[in-house]
Write a protein that holds these residues in place. Structure first.
Motif, PDB file in Angstrom:
ATOM      1  N   ALA A  73      13.029  -4.008  -8.594  1.00  0.00           N
ATOM      2  CA  ALA A  73      12.573  -4.538  -9.883  1.00  0.00           C
ATOM      3  C   ALA A  73      12.456  -5.784 -10.015  1.00  0.00           C
ATOM      4  CB  ALA A  73      12.475  -3.650 -10.992  1.00  0.00           C
ATOM      5  N   LEU A  76      10.169  -7.519  -7.280  1.00  0.00           N
ATOM      6  CA  LEU A  76       8.350  -7.705  -6.896  1.00  0.00           C
ATOM      7  C   LEU A  76       8.392  -9.028  -7.244  1.00  0.00           C
ATOM      8  CD1 LEU A  76       8.525  -4.331  -8.669  1.00  0.00           C
ATOM      9  CD2 LEU A  76       7.773  -4.582  -6.260  1.00  0.00           C
ATOM     10  N   THR A  78       5.828 -10.595  -9.454  1.00  0.00           N
ATOM     11  CA  THR A  78       5.456 -11.240 -10.741  1.00  0.00           C
ATOM     12  C   THR A  78       5.670  -9.878 -11.707  1.00  0.00           C
ATOM     13  OG1 THR A  78       3.681  -9.226 -10.333  1.00  0.00           O
ATOM     14  CG2 THR A  78       2.821 -10.837  -9.542  1.00  0.00           C
ATOM     15  N   ARG A  80       4.766  -8.678 -14.554  1.00  0.00           N
ATOM     16  CA  ARG A  80       4.614  -7.781 -15.110  1.00  0.00           C
ATOM     17  C   ARG A  80       4.911  -6.694 -14.027  1.00  0.00           C
ATOM     18  NH1 ARG A  80       0.257  -6.207 -18.013  1.00  0.00           N
ATOM     19  NH2 ARG A  80      -0.794  -3.833 -17.029  1.00  0.00           N
ATOM     20  N   GLU A  81       5.094  -6.722 -12.671  1.00  0.00           N
ATOM     21  CA  GLU A  81       5.450  -5.896 -11.653  1.00  0.00           C
ATOM     22  C   GLU A  81       6.777  -5.440 -11.904  1.00  0.00           C
ATOM     23  OE1 GLU A  81       3.754  -5.851  -7.439  1.00  0.00           O
ATOM     24  OE2 GLU A  81       3.133  -8.083  -8.583  1.00  0.00           O
ATOM     25  N   ALA A  84       6.906  -3.423 -15.252  1.00  0.00           N
ATOM     26  CA  ALA A  84       6.480  -2.049 -14.830  1.00  0.00           C
ATOM     27  C   ALA A  84       6.958  -0.714 -13.967  1.00  0.00           C
ATOM     28  CB  ALA A  84       4.575  -2.406 -14.043  1.00  0.00           C
ATOM     29  N   HIS A  85       7.501  -1.786 -12.546  1.00  0.00           N
ATOM     30  CA  HIS A  85       8.531  -0.906 -12.039  1.00  0.00           C
ATOM     31  C   HIS A  85       9.562  -0.562 -13.043  1.00  0.00           C
ATOM     32  CE1 HIS A  85      11.170  -0.180  -8.805  1.00  0.00           C
ATOM     33  NE2 HIS A  85      10.623   0.191  -8.198  1.00  0.00           N
ATOM     34  N   ASP A 146       3.899 -17.979 -13.325  1.00  0.00           N
ATOM     35  CA  ASP A 146       3.273 -16.064 -13.399  1.00  0.00           C
ATOM     36  C   ASP A 146       3.895 -15.433 -14.613  1.00  0.00           C
ATOM     37  OD1 ASP A 146       3.050 -13.756 -12.639  1.00  0.00           O
ATOM     38  OD2 ASP A 146       5.600 -13.053 -12.603  1.00  0.00           O
ATOM     39  N   THR A 201      -2.386  -5.460 -12.720  1.00  0.00           N
ATOM     40  CA  THR A 201      -2.619  -4.720 -11.926  1.00  0.00           C
ATOM     41  C   THR A 201      -3.906  -4.020 -12.368  1.00  0.00           C
ATOM     42  OG1 THR A 201      -0.618  -4.467 -11.557  1.00  0.00           O
ATOM     43  CG2 THR A 201      -1.626  -2.752 -10.626  1.00  0.00           C
TER      44      THR A 201
END
Lengths: 201, 201
Positions: A73, A76, A78, A80-81, A84-85, A146, A201
């Motif tokens: 994770a 990643l 961003t 947010r990613e 989320a991950h 970001d 996303t």
DNA sequence: GTGGTTTAATAACGGTCGTTACGGAAAGGC
DNA sequence: GCCTTTCCGTAACGACCGTTATTAAACCAC
């Protein structure tokens, strides 16, 4: 020289991991461990040391085998990613094995007798390490634009950890994957937007 | 007729509550309970029954004395106020007493031996009741236009519970009130806006 | 004061906890 | 072959678990 070990150490650790995952450190007895591993008590002692040492071996194994989604994770692009991950991976881990729901690091030793105190502290420290990594990642995201200037990396990291811990409790209570994914979506809906996109996303 | 009880039942329950709060159901031994209450074991048995019955008495007391903020919250006019009241009250309860951080309902029995299973299930059920009350409150809020049509009351309720559970874990790990309030603010920042105001409180 | 009733405290119950001596079995070195 | 080393399994260790039988003490009714 000497007699060879008859049982598979790796398989025994896997079996012990499942027991600790399900019952926690204090809730798992040596009777449980010998039944699950198929290894008699003295063999477990000679191979791994006492119960606490065995638990620490299991904990390391847990991080290697099941917690690899955290470094994934962090890489990643961003924030947010990253979030989320982590959240979706946590849901997956907490519900994938019906015989051991939730998270070993939470189930292990939340509250207990004084004898479990060192183990409890170890689990606290382990979670603090993950949270610090998250905080640093979000600080970087903030520096990269970001995350907005108003974002608080430490609060975001603590919030993310709180949601994962809460979902671990809920998973141990029998929550389905779907219900936990609804929790994740709710948590992500609050995620601050960076300057690149407003919709995420 | 007959000899009068020498110890104060209410005080003994309060003392037992603190022990269970700190060590959980299985982590609390009768040695702990007698030391905290100042009551010998047979007196505890004659007054409350066995350990499980004592824990249930303590659990009821916990809801009466410490969990009154849930009905309070449900009576607030907006869903956001409901959520905020619950989250901030949870933080307060989880950190107010340094000798018993976190939440009894979470610390009580998250994972443990098979013998703790009925108690564990009772705590799960208790949390489910609270979550159902929250869901119904948010359904009402949705009907009243206080929450948007896109809002999912069940997801919001589960999310709110997840955050409180997660904060209980963090409080038990020693998190300060300030850090937990930062978590609350992060959680509330995601709260959906109704048609009355966009900014919230 | 006496009898009947309830509580308190000591002490112990059987069971299980984590842990370990101990004796026999399997392997390698020579 | 034997010797040494290592491991396995039985059986037991002391300590503590939750629980209770038992006896002494305190109270009320009469």
């Amino acid at each position: 020289m000497g007699r060879h070990r008859e049982f598979d150490v790796e398989k025994a650790l896997d079996a012990a991991l499942c027991v600790f995952w399900r019952k926690g450190y204090e809730g798992a007895s040596y009777t449980d461990l010998t039944e699950a591993t198929g290894v008699e008590r003295p063999a477990l002692y000679s191979a791994f040391g006492n119960k606490e040492a065995l638990f620490r071996r299991v904990l390391n194994r847990y991080y290697e085998r099941y917690f690899d989604y955290l470094p994934e994770a962090l890489d990643l692009p961003t924030a947010r990613e990253v979030a989320a991950h982590i959240l979706y991976s946590a849901v997956d881990l907490n519900t994938r094995y019906p015989d051991r729901t939730g998270c070993l690091v939470i189930n292990g030793a939340l509250a207990g007798s004084d004898e479990a105190e060192p183990v409890r502290q170890t689990l606290i420290d382990a979670r603090a390490v993950a949270e610090a990594q998250l905080r640093e990642r979000f600080e970087r995201a903030k520096a990269e634009g970001d995350l907005p200037e108003t974002a608080k990396p430490d609060a975001l990291a603590a919030f993310l950890m709180a949601v994962t811990h809460g979902m671990a409790v809920q998973a141990k209570a029998g929550f389905s994957r779907d219900r936990l994914e609804a929790v994740v979506e709710q948590a992500l809906s609050a995620w601050p937007a960076g300057r690149t996109s407003i919709s995420g996303t």
